[in-house]
Design a protein around this motif. Sequence first.
Motif, PDB file in Angstrom:
ATOM      1  N   ASP A 294       0.832  -1.209   0.000  1.00  0.00           N
ATOM      2  CA  ASP A 294       0.000   0.000   0.000  1.00  0.00           C
ATOM      3  C   ASP A 294       0.869   1.262   0.000  1.00  0.00           C
ATOM      4  N   ILE A 295       1.961   1.208   0.752  1.00  0.00           N
ATOM      5  CA  ILE A 295       2.893   2.351   0.790  1.00  0.00           C
ATOM      6  C   ILE A 295       3.498   2.575  -0.597  1.00  0.00           C
ATOM      7  N   ALA A 296       3.862   1.504  -1.244  1.00  0.00           N
ATOM      8  CA  ALA A 296       4.446   1.601  -2.586  1.00  0.00           C
ATOM      9  C   ALA A 296       3.452   2.214  -3.564  1.00  0.00           C
ATOM     10  N   LYS A 297       2.194   1.837  -3.448  1.00  0.00           N
ATOM     11  CA  LYS A 297       1.170   2.387  -4.353  1.00  0.00           C
ATOM     12  C   LYS A 297       0.946   3.875  -4.079  1.00  0.00           C
ATOM     13  N   GLN A 298       0.935   4.261  -2.787  1.00  0.00           N
ATOM     14  CA  GLN A 298       0.713   5.666  -2.432  1.00  0.00           C
ATOM     15  C   GLN A 298       1.880   6.547  -2.900  1.00  0.00           C
ATOM     16  N   LEU A 299       3.104   6.051  -2.757  1.00  0.00           N
ATOM     17  CA  LEU A 299       4.282   6.836  -3.147  1.00  0.00           C
ATOM     18  C   LEU A 299       4.634   6.679  -4.626  1.00  0.00           C
ATOM     19  N   ASN A 300       3.940   5.765  -5.297  1.00  0.00           N
ATOM     20  CA  ASN A 300       4.158   5.510  -6.710  1.00  0.00           C
ATOM     21  C   ASN A 300       5.611   5.078  -6.977  1.00  0.00           C
ATOM     22  N   VAL A 301       6.082   4.135  -6.150  1.00  0.00           N
ATOM     23  CA  VAL A 301       7.415   3.560  -6.328  1.00  0.00           C
ATOM     24  C   VAL A 301       7.288   2.048  -6.357  1.00  0.00           C
ATOM     25  N   ASP A 302       8.354   1.392  -6.733  1.00  0.00           N
ATOM     26  CA  ASP A 302       8.373  -0.054  -6.811  1.00  0.00           C
ATOM     27  C   ASP A 302       8.359  -0.654  -5.403  1.00  0.00           C
ATOM     28  N   ARG A 303       7.773  -1.849  -5.236  1.00  0.00           N
ATOM     29  CA  ARG A 303       7.728  -2.517  -3.937  1.00  0.00           C
ATOM     30  C   ARG A 303       9.128  -2.833  -3.418  1.00  0.00           C
ATOM     31  N   LYS A 304      10.039  -3.169  -4.322  1.00  0.00           N
ATOM     32  CA  LYS A 304      11.410  -3.499  -3.916  1.00  0.00           C
ATOM     33  C   LYS A 304      12.063  -2.326  -3.186  1.00  0.00           C
ATOM     34  N   THR A 305      11.750  -1.112  -3.618  1.00  0.00           N
ATOM     35  CA  THR A 305      12.313   0.078  -2.983  1.00  0.00           C
ATOM     36  C   THR A 305      11.858   0.165  -1.534  1.00  0.00           C
ATOM     37  N   ILE A 306      10.592  -0.098  -1.272  1.00  0.00           N
ATOM     38  CA  ILE A 306      10.062  -0.047   0.089  1.00  0.00           C
ATOM     39  C   ILE A 306      10.717  -1.128   0.948  1.00  0.00           C
ATOM     40  N   PHE A 307      10.835  -2.349   0.415  1.00  0.00           N
ATOM     41  CA  PHE A 307      11.478  -3.432   1.160  1.00  0.00           C
ATOM     42  C   PHE A 307      12.940  -3.095   1.467  1.00  0.00           C
ATOM     43  N   ARG A 308      13.644  -2.506   0.492  1.00  0.00           N
ATOM     44  CA  ARG A 308      15.058  -2.162   0.676  1.00  0.00           C
ATOM     45  C   ARG A 308      15.226  -1.084   1.756  1.00  0.00           C
ATOM     46  N   VAL A 309      14.381  -0.060   1.732  1.00  0.00           N
ATOM     47  CA  VAL A 309      14.447   1.013   2.726  1.00  0.00           C
ATOM     48  C   VAL A 309      14.150   0.452   4.115  1.00  0.00           C
ATOM     49  N   LYS A 310      13.163  -0.415   4.208  1.00  0.00           N
ATOM     50  CA  LYS A 310      12.811  -1.018   5.497  1.00  0.00           C
ATOM     51  C   LYS A 310      13.977  -1.839   6.046  1.00  0.00           C
ATOM     52  N   LYS A 311      14.632  -2.603   5.172  1.00  0.00           N
ATOM     53  CA  LYS A 311      15.770  -3.423   5.596  1.00  0.00           C
ATOM     54  C   LYS A 311      16.917  -2.546   6.095  1.00  0.00           C
TER      55      LYS A 311
END
Length: 157
Positions: A5-22
Amino acid sequence: MAQTDIAKQLNVDRKTIFRVKKHLQDEESMDRKSGGGRPVKIPSAEIKNAVMANPTKSIMSHAIDLGVSKDNVSRAIRMEGGKSLVMKKKPLLTPDVKGKHLLRCKGLLNNLKSAAGGRVILFSDEKTWTVDHVHKRRNDRFIHRQSSASALWPPTV
């Protein structure tokens, strides 16, 4: 909120969200890693030595000899505090030459004072009569360093 959902709201790829979280969980920095980018083709010290060996040579000629672009040579010169300047003509007036000029001018002045009334004298700079000017001052350049401790001598023509 889910990462998708965060990826959709920010209009970025899911991998980017997972990488930032890691990165945040591992307490790693998000800064760019060092060593990225294109490696230097030729060190600026080598460019500096070539320019200091012959400061009257054009930047383009230095670039061709070193096998790099003109922009690389210009950038290296600027980073070292140098500047490309135009050479100026400087007459070599020794005291002997100044004495000859003074004698000639005095003689010319006396000649004008004693000249007949109907005589016409035309003074001209001979360069104005030159149709094809050969020497272009902008083509004669030299590299000048800003710091006085290691200044390159400004040559004159």
